[in-house]
Enzyme design. Sequence first.
Site, short mmCIF file in Angstrom:
data_model
loop_
_atom_site.label_atom_id
_atom_site.label_comp_id
_atom_site.label_asym_id
_atom_site.label_seq_id
_atom_site.Cartn_x
_atom_site.Cartn_y
_atom_site.Cartn_z
N HIS A 42 0.86 -1.19 0.00
CA HIS A 42 0.00 0.00 0.00
C HIS A 42 0.89 1.24 0.00
O HIS A 42 1.34 1.71 1.04
CB HIS A 42 -0.91 -0.01 1.22
CG HIS A 42 -2.10 0.90 1.09
ND1 HIS A 42 -2.10 2.00 0.26
CD2 HIS A 42 -3.33 0.87 1.68
CE1 HIS A 42 -3.29 2.60 0.35
NE2 HIS A 42 -4.05 1.94 1.19
N HIS A 47 -2.56 6.85 -1.01
CA HIS A 47 -3.55 7.48 -0.12
C HIS A 47 -2.95 8.19 1.09
O HIS A 47 -3.65 8.48 2.05
CB HIS A 47 -4.60 6.44 0.35
CG HIS A 47 -5.25 5.70 -0.78
ND1 HIS A 47 -6.06 4.61 -0.61
CD2 HIS A 47 -5.21 5.91 -2.12
CE1 HIS A 47 -6.48 4.16 -1.79
NE2 HIS A 47 -5.97 4.94 -2.71
N TYR A 64 -0.47 7.03 3.14
CA TYR A 64 0.07 6.19 4.22
C TYR A 64 1.60 6.15 4.10
O TYR A 64 2.18 6.87 3.31
CB TYR A 64 -0.59 4.81 4.17
CG TYR A 64 -2.10 4.90 4.36
CD1 TYR A 64 -2.62 5.39 5.56
CD2 TYR A 64 -2.98 4.58 3.34
CE1 TYR A 64 -4.01 5.52 5.73
CE2 TYR A 64 -4.36 4.70 3.51
CZ TYR A 64 -4.86 5.17 4.70
OH TYR A 64 -6.22 5.31 4.86
C1 LIG Z 1 -15.28 0.47 1.93
C2 LIG Z 1 -13.98 0.72 1.24
C3 LIG Z 1 -12.78 0.36 1.84
C4 LIG Z 1 -11.56 0.60 1.19
N1 LIG Z 1 -10.38 0.13 1.77
C5 LIG Z 1 -9.22 0.23 1.08
C6 LIG Z 1 -8.04 -0.39 1.57
O1 LIG Z 1 -8.02 -1.09 2.59
N2 LIG Z 1 -6.89 -0.22 0.85
C7 LIG Z 1 -6.86 0.50 -0.32
O2 LIG Z 1 -5.79 0.63 -0.93
N3 LIG Z 1 -7.99 1.09 -0.81
C8 LIG Z 1 -9.15 0.94 -0.16
N4 LIG Z 1 -10.31 1.45 -0.72
C9 LIG Z 1 -10.27 2.07 -2.05
C10 LIG Z 1 -10.61 1.04 -3.13
O3 LIG Z 1 -9.59 0.08 -3.27
C11 LIG Z 1 -10.81 1.70 -4.51
O4 LIG Z 1 -9.61 2.35 -4.85
C12 LIG Z 1 -11.97 2.69 -4.51
O5 LIG Z 1 -13.13 2.12 -3.95
C13 LIG Z 1 -12.29 3.14 -5.93
O6 LIG Z 1 -12.73 2.06 -6.71
P1 LIG Z 1 -14.30 1.91 -7.09
O7 LIG Z 1 -14.72 3.24 -7.57
O8 LIG Z 1 -14.32 0.84 -8.16
O9 LIG Z 1 -15.02 1.50 -5.85
C14 LIG Z 1 -11.53 1.24 -0.08
C15 LIG Z 1 -12.75 1.60 -0.68
C16 LIG Z 1 -13.95 1.33 -0.06
C17 LIG Z 1 -15.24 1.67 -0.76
#
Ligand SMILES: Cc1cc2nc3c(=O)[nH]c(=O)nc-3n(C[C@H](O)[C@H](O)[C@H](O)COP(=O)(O)O)c2cc1C
Length: 383
Positions: free
Chosen positions: A177, A180, A182
């Site tokens: 990761h 974002h 981190y």
């Molecule tokens: C509930 C939720 C939890 C997420 N947790 C993580 C995470 O643990 N690690 C990460 O890199 N991104 C996390 N994301 C971001 C997603 O990996 C993704 O980049 C984001 O949802 C955009 O994709 P989408 O529009 O297809 O949902 C999270 C997104 C959502 C909705």
Amino acid sequence: MTDFSGLFTPFQLGKFTLPNRIVFPPMGLEVCEGGVPSDEAAEYYARRAEGGASMVITEGVYIDHPSSGDNPLLGRFHGEDAFAGWRNVAEKVHAAGGITVPELWHVGLVYRGPDVLVGNDVDFRADLGQVSPSGYIAPGKQVTDPMTQAQIDEVIAAYARGTAKAVELGFDGIELHGAHGYIIDQFLWKALNHRTDRYGGTPRARGQFAAEVIQACREQLLPGQPIIMRMSNWKMVDFNARLADTPQELEELLAPVVDAGIELFDCSQRRFWEPCFEDQGDMNLAGWVKKVTGVPTCTIGSVGLDLDFLVSLGEGKTAELDLKQLEELMRRFDRGDFDLIAVGRAMIAEPDWPKLVQSGAFEQLKPFSTALMADPLMAHVKA
Ligand SMILES: Cc1cc2nc3c(=O)[nH]c(=O)nc-3n(C[C@H](O)[C@H](O)[C@H](O)COP(=O)(O)O)c2cc1C
């Protein structure tokens, strides 16, 4: 009629031949009681592989370091109880036909408590001994000392331990990761990295920490097992942040990572169609990263939906289907901007998303509403 056939061609990732280009991305659902994934969580991941995702990336999992993160409902990658749960995840995804990697995570200074799912709300947790390259929690806001070399080495060693465990538990590689805001991203991002040693001062130096993490992890992997690095412009503390102002700066920043050797950059955007640079055409982050590094990339961000994920997680919101922008996705894919696409919320709502798109059954795709997050493991059943 948009031609989606390119998405259903094989792709070589390390020693693995993925049957298609569709990936299930990391998403922490806050369902891992005490950091341990349940059997239902394993089923949930496996269901996405069954629905056609060629690779399942687990939610961000905290590596074995005191300040890697401590939300008790998010996955932990330390402790025997948690390991048993993750072994089950790997086994079930394999049985469903997918490959799977854990997303190894250290939050740096961004603590996400159970009540802070989204937004700019970050606290400094002195009690956890939190660390970051220069002690900044947000641009202009320094809350602690810069990391010492010994602290840097400890974090790198923790990533390596996490990788060794991933191999032992049966995972196929790892995702780091690095996005974002981190810890890896805190080194990459100049607004938070004010170091003057080998980890800061130039774009290349800001990429050095990521490179050293990759080198340490590579030593733990079996031949052909991939390392994927997630990266992003946007940060939890600044949605408008940029890693680099020019393509050349991006190239320099990522050069040490490329030299260290990775198989894929997972380029996180909230909306895939947004350009990476203001004055350099329409190419997105995945497009530019592929162009300046020559390394394959995965794009993500509102594929198939009309609202980005942070907006759609707001109270009572629904991201409706937006199939028109799938045309735009394929225009970019067919142009060669990126190699893989990741589909997050749309695949929480409908695990068969890849199969349905392949067969043209678009009327069966589902919107994503916040209500689904009340019981996300079963979201597809209720949707
Ligand atoms: C509930 C939720 C939890 C997420 N947790 C993580 C995470 O643990 N690690 C990460 O890199 N991104 C996390 N994301 C971001 C997603 O990996 C993704 O980049 C984001 O949802 C955009 O994709 P989408 O529009 O297809 O949902 C999270 C997104 C959502 C909705």
